[in-house]
Design an enzyme around this catalytic site. Structure first.
Site, PDB file in Angstrom:
ATOM      1  N   PHE A 146      34.937  45.346  38.240  1.00 55.22           N
ATOM      2  CA  PHE A 146      34.042  44.180  38.244  1.00 55.22           C
ATOM      3  C   PHE A 146      33.843  43.585  36.859  1.00 55.22           C
ATOM      4  O   PHE A 146      33.453  42.431  36.720  1.00 55.22           O
ATOM      5  CB  PHE A 146      32.672  44.553  38.849  1.00 55.22           C
ATOM      6  CG  PHE A 146      31.748  45.266  37.888  1.00 55.22           C
ATOM      7  CD1 PHE A 146      31.802  46.637  37.733  1.00 55.22           C
ATOM      8  CD2 PHE A 146      30.831  44.555  37.136  1.00 55.22           C
ATOM      9  CE1 PHE A 146      30.958  47.297  36.840  1.00 55.22           C
ATOM     10  CE2 PHE A 146      29.977  45.201  36.237  1.00 55.22           C
ATOM     11  CZ  PHE A 146      30.050  46.578  36.093  1.00 55.22           C
ATOM     12  N   LYS A 147      34.137  44.371  35.826  1.00 58.49           N
ATOM     13  CA  LYS A 147      33.938  43.868  34.467  1.00 58.49           C
ATOM     14  C   LYS A 147      34.846  42.686  34.145  1.00 58.49           C
ATOM     15  O   LYS A 147      34.595  41.958  33.186  1.00 58.49           O
ATOM     16  CB  LYS A 147      34.134  44.999  33.458  1.00 58.49           C
ATOM     17  CG  LYS A 147      33.028  46.041  33.530  1.00 58.49           C
ATOM     18  CD  LYS A 147      33.130  47.065  32.414  1.00 58.49           C
ATOM     19  CE  LYS A 147      31.950  48.024  32.428  1.00 58.49           C
ATOM     20  NZ  LYS A 147      32.065  49.028  33.528  1.00 58.49           N
TER      21      LYS A 147
END
Ligand SMILES: *Cc1c(COP(=O)(O)O)cnc(C)c1O
Length: 439
Positions: free
Chosen positions: A106-107
């Site tokens: 998700f980063k």
């Protein structure tokens, strides 16, 4: 939008200034001056909006006037190019798969958004050097998010031998404006070196340093977008259902803090779960009211091995530092390695769905808490299981497939500078980086 420090001792800054600065000098965290309310019409339209459209509507008030509408639109289209599907794992229990981006975590969302902002704001006569210490996922997301941008060099510091092979190739094989430095030390040593660089007056006169960790508002705020999007996707399937709990596997608590801002903007999420591994500082705090940061302990959900969560003050601030207000919305949950392994195996066998060790805690927390709260549930699948190939294969007893994005890195030539754990050496190295070259 202006931003103030949660410690309240520095002047308000604009979005641009807060992005360039990263961290206020009073050691607080930048926080938006107002939390804007989104109109009912937005929520009615939400199930039919595409990700870049959601991003544009949600982020607009936070970036004006430093980004024009046209700039923001371009950035949103550029950043949200991969799907974020909501996948039903069992009845009424969904995974929000945040791992379809270039580095499968998700980063990617925050790193890609921040890189475009920094590029819009960087002075062409004063190239920026982005310094980042990583234990794995941040380095790959930032390096890939910033790859090829003009006027921005990225230097990734990581503990030599301390990250997985798949993680390492994602930031050591890129070349161009990305340099990788393997420090003969631990992750904590890397972080200490980065901190020292930021406080080195002499270095800062010759180098324009910036940080790309989750403290930066340009990495933090875009994470709100997928909470809105997820709710829209859920509403499409359950137009008449109202109660929803979202479980957020957490380490530094930037992701959960973003979800809570989204709720404050009007997103009707009933409850959040602060789901952690054995580093259970926040679940303990929710239970006892006693906030006790501690040295981190190693677990198989290693991206959440954080003993002093650096974004948690934002959450406390959002709830006016009132524990009971926080407890009404955020429920704590934690799991140990055995529970994580067991649930990965069970869900794989029973549901044919492969959890990663971080998402596994999210899934388990919903299984335990969701029906008691009387809601349906979504957990964030924060990384692709193949990023933790060895742990997963040890659990399942057979090999798992590696997605194309990750495979593409394997077999490429690594370019790494080995650095003793010595600040003088780092300062020297940084003075040598320049626009076109690697170290
Ligand atoms: C970084 C990370 C987390 C923790 O996110 P925070 O915003 O720091 O709480 C969880 N899972 C994975 C896979 C991560 O990389």
């Amino acid at each position: 939008m202006n931003y103030y420090s949660t410690n309240g001792h520095v002047q308000e800054l604009s979005f641009k200034e807060a992005v360039l600065k990263g961290l206020p000098q009073d050691k607080g965290l930048f926080f938006p001056k107002e939390i804007p309310q989104l109109p009912d019409s937005f929520f009615e339209a939400l199930p039919d909006l595409l990700l870049p459209q959601v991003a544009f509507q949600v982020l607009k008030p936070f970036v004006q006037p430093d980004l024009t509408e046209a700039q923001l639109q371009q950035i949103c289209e550029d950043v949200f190019t991969f799907p974020i599907p909501l996948v039903e794992v069992e009845q009424g229990l969904y995974a929000l798969e945040l791992f379809h981006g270039p580095t499968c975590a998700f980063k990617d969302v925050g790193a890609r958004f921040m890189s475009r902002c920094l590029q819009a704001f960087a002075d062409p006569d004063k190239p920026v050097t982005v310094l980042v210490a990583t234990s794995g996922d941040t380095g790959s997301a930032v390096a890939n998010g910033f790859l090829g941008l003009e006027n921005i060099d990225v230097v990734v510091l990581y503990p030599q031998g301390g990250v997985s092979e798949i993680q390492e190739v994602q930031f050591t094989t890129l070349g161009q404006n990305i340099s990788a430095v393997a420090v003969e030390g631990t992750f904590d040593d890397c972080q200490a070196l980065v901190k020292q660089a930021f406080s080195d007056g002499e270095l800062n006169q010759v180098k324009n340093l910036s940080s790309a960790n989750s403290i930066n508002v340009a990495r933090w705020l875009p994470q709100m977008v997928y909470y809105f999007y997820a709710w829209g996707q859920w509403k499409l399937r359950h137009p008449d259902q109202t109660g929803l709990t979202v479980s957020v596997p957490s380490g530094n608590f930037g992701n959960l803090a973003a979800g809570l801002v989204a709720r404050q903007m009007g997103l009707p999420i009933s409850y959040f779960i602060a789901a952690t591994n054995r580093n259970k500082i926040v679940p303990d705090y929710l239970e006892t009211g006693d906030y006790q940061p501690a040295p981190s302990v190693a677990t198989i959900a290693n991206a959440m091995d954080v003993g002093a969560p650096n974004n948690f003050p934002r959450i406390q601030h959002l709830f006016g530092n009132k524990l009971d207000a926080l407890q009404q919305v955020v429920k704590g949950f934690w799991a140990d390695d055995d529970q994580i392994k067991e649930i990965i195996q069970r869900v794989y066998e029973e549901r044919d769905y492969l959890l990663d060790p971080h998402g596994a805690i999210g899934f388990l927390s919903l299984k335990k808490l969701m029906s008691g709260l009387g809601t349906q549930g979504i957990f964030l699948e924060t990384a692709h299981p193949a990023k933790f190939k060895n742990s997963i294969e040890a659990v399942l007893g057979h090999e798992i497939a590696v997605p194309e994005q990750l495979q593409a890195f394997l077999g490429r030539q690594k370019q790494v500078t080995i650095l003793p754990n010595d600040y003088k050496e780092l300062a020297l190295l940084l003075k040598q980086t320049h626009k076109e070259g690697t170290l």
